[in-house]
Design a protein around this motif. Structure first.
Motif, PDB file in Angstrom:
ATOM      1  N   PHE A 160     -24.801  -0.262 -17.130  1.00 29.86           N
ATOM      2  CA  PHE A 160     -24.373   0.430 -18.343  1.00 29.86           C
ATOM      3  C   PHE A 160     -24.236   1.941 -18.121  1.00 29.86           C
ATOM      4  CE2 PHE A 160     -26.658  -2.854 -21.309  1.00 29.86           C
ATOM      5  CZ  PHE A 160     -25.883  -3.868 -20.769  1.00 29.86           C
ATOM      6  N   HIS A 161     -24.036   2.365 -16.874  1.00 35.46           N
ATOM      7  CA  HIS A 161     -24.023   3.777 -16.509  1.00 35.46           C
ATOM      8  C   HIS A 161     -23.644   3.854 -15.042  1.00 35.46           C
ATOM      9  CE1 HIS A 161     -27.722   2.290 -14.834  1.00 35.46           C
ATOM     10  NE2 HIS A 161     -28.216   2.072 -16.051  1.00 35.46           N
ATOM     11  N   ASP A 162     -23.446   5.044 -14.516  1.00 37.03           N
ATOM     12  CA  ASP A 162     -23.331   5.189 -13.068  1.00 37.03           C
ATOM     13  C   ASP A 162     -24.606   4.625 -12.443  1.00 37.03           C
ATOM     14  OD1 ASP A 162     -20.946   6.541 -13.435  1.00 37.03           O
ATOM     15  OD2 ASP A 162     -21.835   8.527 -13.208  1.00 37.03           O
ATOM     16  N   CYS A 163     -24.452   3.841 -11.399  1.00 37.11           N
ATOM     17  CA  CYS A 163     -25.621   3.175 -10.808  1.00 37.11           C
ATOM     18  C   CYS A 163     -25.590   3.352  -9.296  1.00 37.11           C
ATOM     19  CB  CYS A 163     -25.617   1.690 -11.172  1.00 37.11           C
ATOM     20  SG  CYS A 163     -27.144   0.822 -10.769  1.00 37.11           S
ATOM     21  N   GLY A 164     -26.609   4.055  -8.781  1.00 45.15           N
ATOM     22  CA  GLY A 164     -26.666   4.320  -7.352  1.00 45.15           C
ATOM     23  C   GLY A 164     -28.008   3.990  -6.750  1.00 45.15           C
ATOM     24  N   LEU A 165     -28.250   4.504  -5.565  1.00 49.02           N
ATOM     25  CA  LEU A 165     -29.456   4.177  -4.812  1.00 49.02           C
ATOM     26  C   LEU A 165     -30.728   4.533  -5.566  1.00 49.02           C
ATOM     27  CD1 LEU A 165     -28.406   5.358  -1.243  1.00 49.02           C
ATOM     28  CD2 LEU A 165     -28.835   3.003  -1.960  1.00 49.02           C
ATOM     29  N   ASP A 166     -30.732   5.687  -6.250  1.00 50.60           N
ATOM     30  CA  ASP A 166     -31.966   6.129  -6.892  1.00 50.60           C
ATOM     31  C   ASP A 166     -32.381   5.219  -8.036  1.00 50.60           C
ATOM     32  OD1 ASP A 166     -29.809   6.945  -8.442  1.00 50.60           O
ATOM     33  OD2 ASP A 166     -30.820   8.737  -9.187  1.00 50.60           O
ATOM     34  N   MET A 167     -31.429   4.445  -8.581  1.00 50.37           N
ATOM     35  CA  MET A 167     -31.746   3.550  -9.691  1.00 50.37           C
ATOM     36  C   MET A 167     -32.123   2.147  -9.222  1.00 50.37           C
ATOM     37  SD  MET A 167     -29.148   4.694 -12.709  1.00 50.37           S
ATOM     38  CE  MET A 167     -30.429   4.524 -13.959  1.00 50.37           C
ATOM     39  N   GLY A 168     -32.125   1.938  -7.917  1.00 48.91           N
ATOM     40  CA  GLY A 168     -32.421   0.604  -7.418  1.00 48.91           C
ATOM     41  C   GLY A 168     -31.260  -0.336  -7.659  1.00 48.91           C
ATOM     42  N   THR A 169     -30.060   0.108  -7.261  1.00 46.91           N
ATOM     43  CA  THR A 169     -28.867  -0.695  -7.504  1.00 46.91           C
ATOM     44  C   THR A 169     -28.905  -1.998  -6.712  1.00 46.91           C
ATOM     45  OG1 THR A 169     -26.446  -0.626  -7.634  1.00 46.91           O
ATOM     46  CG2 THR A 169     -27.456   0.284  -5.640  1.00 46.91           C
ATOM     47  N   ILE A 170     -28.093  -2.961  -7.115  1.00 42.22           N
ATOM     48  CA  ILE A 170     -27.995  -4.221  -6.394  1.00 42.22           C
ATOM     49  C   ILE A 170     -27.429  -3.955  -4.999  1.00 42.22           C
ATOM     50  CG2 ILE A 170     -25.677  -4.756  -7.265  1.00 42.22           C
ATOM     51  CD1 ILE A 170     -26.593  -7.710  -7.446  1.00 42.22           C
ATOM     52  N   THR A 171     -27.969  -4.662  -4.011  1.00 45.63           N
ATOM     53  CA  THR A 171     -27.594  -4.464  -2.611  1.00 45.63           C
ATOM     54  C   THR A 171     -27.276  -5.816  -1.986  1.00 45.63           C
ATOM     55  OG1 THR A 171     -28.955  -2.477  -2.428  1.00 45.63           O
ATOM     56  CG2 THR A 171     -28.395  -3.596  -0.375  1.00 45.63           C
TER      57      THR A 171
END
Length: 303
Positions: A160-171
């Motif tokens: 629901f927002h920009d989602c990157g490494l610091d947010m624990g994005t799906i990998t």
């Protein structure tokens, strides 16, 4: 709750579909990052609707409580929240999830004429760096969809927002959906939440070694309004949220129109059950109907 969808895309939406080259890359890699499918206003609506949901707002509630339902309630505290069947329980969220372009993208990737919803889970990863529940271990979804006939199911991860490494994005683990699996047993039919994290790490490493493959981890850096898709056999996971703000998302599981229920037996003779099995209507031969329009509505159908 069931509605008749309009399976038509505008010229602008047609330009958002994966190209032939991107479909081939999905088949090779097991994941795909979309163009911007939701407007900022639509994403902001998801945020606002999710907050009303957490405060108790429902369009309807499930007619029964399946045995393995993931369903956060405030008494569970500041852990990672998972709430299954959000597409059933909240119409404002469902209306955006059922935007035709989402199903059309899934149909292109799965090379299917029809896409139905299989499940949807509202997720909230709190901004607590050391919260154990924030870490999702390596797994793939097909393991706990053994009651399904299709090997081409797929999942959209919709932040629901920009989602990157610091947010624990799906990998994702690159190409892992094409591996020959070893070590599968009764335990692998269980959801990752019911399995040991260390065992899942070992399983990933052993399967990579068996396939003479490296474990190439690709974090999905997802701008607001975009989403990722992954194949049901792609290993994936996520890490801690160290961003200082919650990671909000929906995990949107999708099935080709050909998917049906099958009886999958464990070694002791027990039949694997999925939560749908106590909710959906029955087919003419008495099986759970994974095409029940109330719980598994059609998202897209090619003309």
């Amino acid at each position: 709750m069931s509605v008749t969808p309009d399976f038509v895309l505008s010229d602008e939406e047609l330009a958002l579909l994966p190209t032939d080259e991107e479909v081939a890359a999905y088949a090779r890699n097991g994941w795909y990052l979309t163009r911007k499918l939701f407007t900022d206003d639509e994403v902001d609506t998801l945020v606002a609707a999710s907050e009303r949901f957490y405060a108790g707002e429902r369009s309807r509630t499930l007619p029964g409580r399946p045995p393995r339902l993931a369903y956060w309630t405030p008494d569970k505290g500041p852990v990672q929240r998972h709430n299954d069947y959000i597409h059933y329980e909240h119409d404002d969220i469902a209306a955006i999830l059922r935007k035709p372009i989402v199903g059309a993208v899934a149909a292109r990737l799965a090379q299917a004429d029809e896409i139905r919803i299989f499940q949807s889970t509202l997720i909230y990863k709190p901004p607590i760096a050391g919260e154990p529940s924030n870490v999702v271990p390596w797994h793939f979804d097909r393991h706990y969809w053994q009651s399904c006939t299709s090997d081409d199911m797929l999942t959209a991860f919709i932040p629901f927002h920009d989602c990157g490494l610091d947010m624990g994005t799906i990998t994702m683990v690159e190409g892992s959906h094409r591996w020959e699996e070893i070590g599968a047993d009764d335990s692998t039919s269980r959801h990752f939440a019911d399995r040991d994290n260390d065992d899942l790490e070992v399983m990933l490493a052993r399967n990579a070694e068996h396939n003479h493959a490296s474990v190439t981890k690709v974090p999905m850096i997802i701008p607001k309004g975009h989403m990722s898709f992954h194949h049901c056999r792609t290993y994936h996971g996520s890490g801690a949220n160290v961003s200082g703000r919650p990671r909000r998302a929906i995990s949107f599981h999708l099935q080709p129109g050909s998917n049906e229920y099958r009886a999958f037996h464990l070694s002791n003779g027990d039949v694997v059950a999925y939560n749908h099995d106590v909710l959906v209507r029955r087919t003419a031969d008495g099986r759970p109907d994974y095409a029940d329009p109330e719980f598994c509505p059609v998202l897209w159908r090619n003309a």
